[in-house]
Structures are given as structure tokens and as C-alpha cells.
Design a protein around this motif. Structure first.
Motif, short mmCIF file in Angstrom:
data_model
loop_
_atom_site.label_atom_id
_atom_site.label_comp_id
_atom_site.label_asym_id
_atom_site.label_seq_id
_atom_site.Cartn_x
_atom_site.Cartn_y
_atom_site.Cartn_z
N LEU A 68 0.73 -1.20 0.03
CA LEU A 68 -0.05 -0.06 0.06
C LEU A 68 0.92 1.34 0.06
N CYS A 69 0.35 2.31 -0.42
CA CYS A 69 0.72 3.66 -0.31
C CYS A 69 -0.29 4.88 -0.22
N LEU A 70 -0.03 5.86 0.10
CA LEU A 70 -0.83 6.94 0.10
C LEU A 70 -0.57 7.99 -0.58
N PRO A 71 -1.50 8.85 -1.02
CA PRO A 71 -1.04 9.96 -1.82
C PRO A 71 -0.74 11.18 -0.82
N VAL A 72 0.17 11.92 -1.57
CA VAL A 72 0.60 13.20 -0.66
C VAL A 72 0.45 14.29 -1.62
N VAL A 73 0.05 15.30 -1.22
CA VAL A 73 -0.07 16.78 -1.82
C VAL A 73 1.36 17.39 -1.39
N ILE A 74 2.28 17.74 -2.23
CA ILE A 74 3.52 18.72 -1.87
C ILE A 74 3.39 19.83 -2.38
N GLU A 75 2.58 19.87 -3.46
CA GLU A 75 2.34 21.44 -3.96
C GLU A 75 0.87 21.33 -4.49
N ARG A 76 0.00 22.30 -4.20
CA ARG A 76 -1.18 22.54 -4.42
C ARG A 76 -1.69 22.31 -5.96
N ASP A 77 -0.81 22.81 -6.84
CA ASP A 77 -1.28 22.75 -8.26
C ASP A 77 -0.55 21.70 -9.00
N ALA A 78 0.28 20.90 -8.29
CA ALA A 78 0.75 19.45 -8.88
C ALA A 78 0.28 18.20 -8.59
N PRO A 79 0.62 17.41 -9.44
CA PRO A 79 0.09 15.88 -9.33
C PRO A 79 0.46 15.52 -7.90
N MET A 80 -0.17 14.58 -7.25
CA MET A 80 0.30 14.14 -5.94
C MET A 80 1.57 12.84 -6.35
N ILE A 81 2.25 13.06 -5.11
CA ILE A 81 2.98 11.90 -5.19
C ILE A 81 2.60 10.79 -4.27
N PHE A 82 3.33 9.61 -4.20
CA PHE A 82 2.91 8.53 -3.41
C PHE A 82 3.80 7.88 -2.54
N ARG A 83 3.61 7.78 -1.12
CA ARG A 83 4.50 7.09 -0.20
C ARG A 83 4.16 5.81 0.32
N ARG A 84 4.86 4.98 0.55
CA ARG A 84 4.71 3.61 0.94
C ARG A 84 4.02 3.86 2.26
N TRP A 85 3.05 2.99 2.74
CA TRP A 85 2.44 3.22 3.95
C TRP A 85 1.74 1.73 4.26
N SER A 86 1.77 1.48 5.58
CA SER A 86 1.05 0.32 6.17
C SER A 86 0.02 0.83 7.32
N PRO A 87 -1.11 0.05 7.50
CA PRO A 87 -1.92 0.43 8.70
C PRO A 87 -1.24 0.69 9.82
#
Length: 181
Positions: A68-87
Motif C-alpha cells: 500500500l501507499c498513500l497520496p501526498v500533496v506536496i504542491e497544491r497545483d501539482a500531481p500528488m506523489i505516493f509514499r509507501r504506507w502500512s496501517p
């Protein structure tokens, strides 16, 4: 043509009503995890408000051997990036004020993106909150499989589409997975 702002308001109220009426919907949707398209790395999201909760689905995906990964907004007008994540891993608020993994988490490229929504139609149209985060991300990642995660009652006959709107490949609800043509 339907006003999207008005439609968002109506569909927020509808989703809130659906969430209050069916507390078991997320668990039933999670039981359909095996029906999702293949892909080792799956982007989920942290539910906000009445969005369909992905906790049970996340656990089902992990049990099926997916990461799993979660989306991350690093800039408001840019595509999101995704960082690995576990519950259970700690989260912090990103630039959009949404819980996201810490910057030390590995940045990954998901094969499948599960997206929350306010409404969808049978052609794969998706009505989001209006910030454009998912549409910008989908446009930047055209080869990623895009799946809506919603209550079946969020389907409407015909969503207005604008040039920047990117269609979903399918939707997963408490009644099952449905691919779009």
C-alpha cells in the motif's frame, strides 16, 4: 448542463446519508478486494468525513499480498506523489491538510489508485471534491489503473465532463467491483 458546484453539494449530503444508513458498507466492499484489477502496489487514501473508509479494504489488500501507499500533496497545483504506507504507521498533514506518510517514507509508483469521490456514472465519470488533485495525478500517470471507491448509491445517470476530467477504469462499492468500458 448541471452545475458541478451544486451537484457537489447535493452529493455530499447524499454520501453523508448513505454513510449513516449503512455502517457495514466498507466491510462488504473489502470482501470484494479479490475482484480488483491486478497490481502489486495499490494507492489507498485516508477517509475524511463521510468518504467510504478504506481500513478494511487496506487489510484485505495486504492479506492478498499487495503493498500500500498513500497520496501526498506536496504542491497544491501539482500531481500528488505516493509514499509507501502500512496501517498503523504514523501520519502527518500534507499541503492539502490530509493525513499522509512522513517524508522519510519511500516514494513509490502505484499500479492501481483507489480514489474517493462524491459521484460516478456508468461511463467512468468521477466527481471529486473540486480540488483537481486526482485529475492532475491521473493525467500525469496515464498508465495507472484508476478505481473509484464509493457507496453504490453514489452513482448518478450522467456526470458533466470537462476536458481535464479523467475517467475511471472501474468502481468498487459494497455491491462489488464493476469495470467500465
Amino acid at each position: 448542463m448541471i452545475d458541478k458546484r451544486e451537484l457537489r453539494s447535493v452529493m455530499r449530503a447524499m454520501r453523508k446519508r448513505l454513510a449513516a444508513l449503512d455502517a457495514g458498507a466498507a466491510d462488504r466492499a473489502a470482501e470484494q478486494a479479490d475482484a480488483l484489477p491486478s497490481g502489486r502496489i495499490v494507492a489507498v487514501y485516508r477517509a475524511i468525513g463521510s468518504e467510504l473508509d478504506v481500513e478494511a479494504l487496506s487489510l484485505a489488500l495486504i492479506e492478498a499480498g499487495r503493498e500500500l501507499c498513500l497520496p501526498v500533496v506536496i504542491e497544491r497545483d501539482a500531481p500528488m506523489i505516493f509514499r509507501r504506507w502500512s496501517p498503523g504507521e504514523p501520519l502527518e498533514l500534507d499541503e492539502a491538510g490530509v493525513p499522509a506518510p512522513f517524508p522519510l517514507a519511500e516514494v513509490v509508483d502505484p499500479h492501481l489508485i483507489l480514489a474517493p469521490l462524491l459521484a460516478f456514472d456508468a461511463r467512468g465519470g468521477r466527481l471529486g471534491q473540486g480540488g483537481g488533485y486526482y485529475d492532475r495525478t491521473f493525467a500525469a500517470r496515464p498508465d495507472v489503473t484508476r478505481i473509484g471507491f464509493a457507496y453504490a448509491g453514489q452513482e448518478i445517470a450522467d456526470l458533466p465532463a470537462e476536458p481535464h476530467d479523467i475517467r475511471l477504469h472501474g468502481v468498487l462499492t459494497e455491491t462489488g467491483y464493476r469495470p467500465f468500458a
